[in-house]
Write a protein that holds these residues in place. Structure first.
Motif, PDB file in Angstrom:
ATOM      1  N   UNK A 118       0.828  -1.211   0.000  1.00 10.88           N
ATOM      2  CA  UNK A 118       0.000   0.000   0.000  1.00 10.88           C
ATOM      3  C   UNK A 118       0.863   1.262   0.000  1.00 10.88           C
ATOM      4  N   UNK A 119       2.001   1.210   0.708  1.00 12.55           N
ATOM      5  CA  UNK A 119       2.897   2.362   0.728  1.00 12.55           C
ATOM      6  C   UNK A 119       3.558   2.549  -0.627  1.00 12.55           C
ATOM      7  N   UNK A 120       3.942   1.440  -1.264  1.00 12.60           N
ATOM      8  CA  UNK A 120       4.512   1.507  -2.607  1.00 12.60           C
ATOM      9  C   UNK A 120       3.524   2.172  -3.572  1.00 12.60           C
ATOM     10  N   UNK A 121       2.260   1.740  -3.499  1.00 14.78           N
ATOM     11  CA  UNK A 121       1.239   2.272  -4.402  1.00 14.78           C
ATOM     12  C   UNK A 121       1.046   3.765  -4.169  1.00 14.78           C
ATOM     13  N   UNK A 122       0.981   4.160  -2.908  1.00  5.77           N
ATOM     14  CA  UNK A 122       0.807   5.571  -2.562  1.00  5.77           C
ATOM     15  C   UNK A 122       1.973   6.411  -3.082  1.00  5.77           C
ATOM     16  N   UNK A 123       3.199   5.980  -2.813  1.00  4.02           N
ATOM     17  CA  UNK A 123       4.379   6.738  -3.225  1.00  4.02           C
ATOM     18  C   UNK A 123       4.496   6.800  -4.744  1.00  4.02           C
ATOM     19  N   UNK A 124       4.149   5.697  -5.407  1.00  2.00           N
ATOM     20  CA  UNK A 124       4.220   5.657  -6.875  1.00  2.00           C
ATOM     21  C   UNK A 124       3.244   6.662  -7.487  1.00  2.00           C
ATOM     22  N   UNK A 125       1.999   6.652  -7.028  1.00  2.00           N
ATOM     23  CA  UNK A 125       0.988   7.551  -7.583  1.00  2.00           C
ATOM     24  C   UNK A 125       1.302   9.008  -7.257  1.00  2.00           C
ATOM     25  N   UNK A 126       1.762   9.242  -6.034  1.00  2.00           N
ATOM     26  CA  UNK A 126       2.099  10.619  -5.661  1.00  2.00           C
ATOM     27  C   UNK A 126       3.250  11.137  -6.510  1.00  2.00           C
ATOM     28  N   UNK A 127       4.255  10.301  -6.755  1.00  2.00           N
ATOM     29  CA  UNK A 127       5.387  10.705  -7.579  1.00  2.00           C
ATOM     30  C   UNK A 127       4.943  11.001  -9.004  1.00  2.00           C
ATOM     31  N   UNK A 128       4.015  10.198  -9.523  1.00  3.69           N
ATOM     32  CA  UNK A 128       3.504  10.425 -10.872  1.00  3.69           C
ATOM     33  C   UNK A 128       2.814  11.782 -10.972  1.00  3.69           C
ATOM     34  N   UNK A 129       2.117  12.172  -9.905  1.00  4.34           N
ATOM     35  CA  UNK A 129       1.441  13.474  -9.880  1.00  4.34           C
ATOM     36  C   UNK A 129       2.466  14.601  -9.760  1.00  4.34           C
ATOM     37  N   UNK A 130       3.419  14.447  -8.832  1.00  3.35           N
ATOM     38  CA  UNK A 130       4.401  15.494  -8.595  1.00  3.35           C
ATOM     39  C   UNK A 130       5.304  15.718  -9.795  1.00  3.35           C
ATOM     40  N   UNK A 131       5.596  14.640 -10.524  1.00  6.55           N
ATOM     41  CA  UNK A 131       6.475  14.754 -11.691  1.00  6.55           C
ATOM     42  C   UNK A 131       5.718  15.191 -12.943  1.00  6.55           C
ATOM     43  N   UNK A 132       4.381  15.295 -12.835  1.00 12.85           N
ATOM     44  CA  UNK A 132       3.595  15.740 -13.974  1.00 12.85           C
ATOM     45  C   UNK A 132       3.218  14.647 -14.941  1.00 12.85           C
ATOM     46  N   UNK A 133       3.507  13.378 -14.594  1.00  9.04           N
ATOM     47  CA  UNK A 133       3.104  12.260 -15.448  1.00  9.04           C
ATOM     48  C   UNK A 133       1.578  12.098 -15.431  1.00  9.04           C
ATOM     49  N   UNK A 134       1.005  12.343 -14.270  1.00  9.44           N
ATOM     50  CA  UNK A 134      -0.444  12.404 -14.138  1.00  9.44           C
ATOM     51  C   UNK A 134      -0.813  13.871 -13.962  1.00  9.44           C
ATOM     52  N   UNK A 135      -1.631  14.385 -14.853  1.00  8.25           N
ATOM     53  CA  UNK A 135      -1.930  15.812 -14.873  1.00  8.25           C
ATOM     54  C   UNK A 135      -3.320  16.106 -14.315  1.00  8.25           C
ATOM     55  N   UNK A 136      -3.556  17.375 -13.980  1.00  2.64           N
ATOM     56  CA  UNK A 136      -4.848  17.794 -13.437  1.00  2.64           C
ATOM     57  C   UNK A 136      -5.977  17.361 -14.361  1.00  2.64           C
ATOM     58  N   UNK A 137      -6.979  16.690 -13.768  1.00  2.00           N
ATOM     59  CA  UNK A 137      -8.123  16.237 -14.542  1.00  2.00           C
ATOM     60  C   UNK A 137      -8.025  14.802 -15.011  1.00  2.00           C
ATOM     61  N   UNK A 138      -6.825  14.221 -14.972  1.00  2.00           N
ATOM     62  CA  UNK A 138      -6.674  12.822 -15.387  1.00  2.00           C
ATOM     63  C   UNK A 138      -7.452  11.903 -14.450  1.00  2.00           C
ATOM     64  N   UNK A 139      -8.166  10.931 -15.027  1.00  2.00           N
ATOM     65  CA  UNK A 139      -8.919   9.968 -14.213  1.00  2.00           C
ATOM     66  C   UNK A 139      -7.983   8.890 -13.679  1.00  2.00           C
ATOM     67  N   UNK A 140      -8.240   8.491 -12.444  1.00  2.00           N
ATOM     68  CA  UNK A 140      -7.469   7.423 -11.806  1.00  2.00           C
ATOM     69  C   UNK A 140      -8.433   6.265 -11.538  1.00  2.00           C
ATOM     70  N   UNK A 141      -8.380   5.257 -12.381  1.00  2.92           N
ATOM     71  CA  UNK A 141      -9.311   4.127 -12.308  1.00  2.92           C
ATOM     72  C   UNK A 141      -8.645   2.974 -11.569  1.00  2.92           C
ATOM     73  N   UNK A 142      -9.258   2.557 -10.470  1.00  5.46           N
ATOM     74  CA  UNK A 142      -8.673   1.515  -9.619  1.00  5.46           C
ATOM     75  C   UNK A 142      -8.292   0.276 -10.417  1.00  5.46           C
ATOM     76  N   UNK A 143      -9.198  -0.207 -11.241  1.00  5.98           N
ATOM     77  CA  UNK A 143      -8.963  -1.447 -11.981  1.00  5.98           C
ATOM     78  C   UNK A 143      -7.741  -1.338 -12.887  1.00  5.98           C
ATOM     79  N   UNK A 144      -7.626  -0.217 -13.595  1.00  2.00           N
ATOM     80  CA  UNK A 144      -6.506  -0.025 -14.520  1.00  2.00           C
ATOM     81  C   UNK A 144      -5.189   0.117 -13.765  1.00  2.00           C
ATOM     82  N   UNK A 145      -5.194   0.866 -12.671  1.00  2.00           N
ATOM     83  CA  UNK A 145      -3.975   1.050 -11.887  1.00  2.00           C
ATOM     84  C   UNK A 145      -3.526  -0.254 -11.248  1.00  2.00           C
ATOM     85  N   UNK A 146      -4.485  -1.026 -10.749  1.00  2.00           N
ATOM     86  CA  UNK A 146      -4.157  -2.318 -10.141  1.00  2.00           C
ATOM     87  C   UNK A 146      -3.528  -3.246 -11.179  1.00  2.00           C
ATOM     88  N   UNK A 147      -4.079  -3.244 -12.391  1.00  2.00           N
ATOM     89  CA  UNK A 147      -3.530  -4.078 -13.457  1.00  2.00           C
ATOM     90  C   UNK A 147      -2.135  -3.649 -13.851  1.00  2.00           C
TER      91      UNK A 147
END
Length: 233
Positions: free
Chosen positions: A14-43
């Motif tokens: 769970x910590x890995x997942x949190x840090x990974x997603x937060x880093x993606x946001x902070x680095x701009x890989x995930x941008x404002x408005x992008x949808x975060x779908x549990x099923x796709x992220x889990x896959x």
């Protein structure tokens, strides 16, 4: 390439997942408005949906994502006003941190600063992108040197905003290396217990960082306006 994590004593899934997603946001890989779908992220991460759900809940509590009706979880749009406010806060807190650090400097901290200074001097000759790995470590070292647990705790709570704004500002040509040199000069002043110089250099650094961020935002707005004009013709 698939990402695979294994449970270990340092970081849970769970910590890995949190840090990974937060880093993606902070680095701009995930941008404002992008949808975060549990099923796709889990896959994508080869884990169950439960740690993804917990990571998203944690990110929402911190303001990085939000739940939108009929759309689900999306990346939040952290406003320009919020970031400028953080810079205003830093102008007081980080200047206080370097002042306290210079006043409370001991031999062990001097040695630690000297080691980091030498590492950064070597880094000046490398690619600008390598500096991203050092930015947070430098801030933590400087803030820790204040020997004020409460001040360190407060500044640590702002570190994600600092990281995000700095990454945006680094889009300004030459800003990464300029910021690197500013940090080196600040740490040299601290090492030498020059409190007034350290305070002055920190104020300059924060102001330059703010200007670089504002330049980035201005350029983005101009690009959007040009695209809108092209669409309207």
């Amino acid at each position: 390439m698939d990402i695979r994590w294994e449970e270990n004593n340092l970081l849970s899934i769970r910590e890995h997942a949190y840090l990974y997603l937060k880093e993606m946001i902070l680095e701009g890989e995930l941008k404002a408005g992008d949808r975060l779908i549990e099923r796709e992220l889990a896959g994508k991460l080869n884990i169950s949906r439960t740690p993804i759900r917990e990571a998203l809940f944690r990110l929402e509590s911190q303001g990085f994502v939000k739940t939108v009706p009929r759309k689900g979880v999306v990346v939040s749009n952290i406003s320009e006003t919020e970031v400028i406010e953080v810079f205003t806060i830093l102008a007081s807190l980080e200047v206080l941190a370097v002042k306290m650090a210079a006043q409370r400097m001991d031999q062990d901290t001097q040695l630690e600063l000297e080691q980091k200074i030498q590492e950064l001097l070597a880094l000046e000759e490398q690619a600008e992108e390598d500096f991203n790995l050092e930015h947070i470590q430098m801030n933590r070292l400087i803030n820790k040197a204040s020997k004020s647990p409460k001040l360190f705790e407060i500044l640590s709570g702002l570190i994600d905003y600092i990281h995000m704004a700095a990454n945006m500002g680094y889009e300004t040509p030459g800003r990464r290396k300029e910021s690197l040199r500013e940090h080196i000069d600040i740490m040299k002043a601290l090492r030498d217990k020059e409190a007034e110089l350290a305070e002055y250099l920190m104020r300059i650094h924060i102001e330059n960082s703010k200007k670089a961020y504002i330049t980035y935002i201005k350029n983005i707005k101009e690009k959007i306006n040009r695209k809108d004009k092209v669409k309207s013709t």
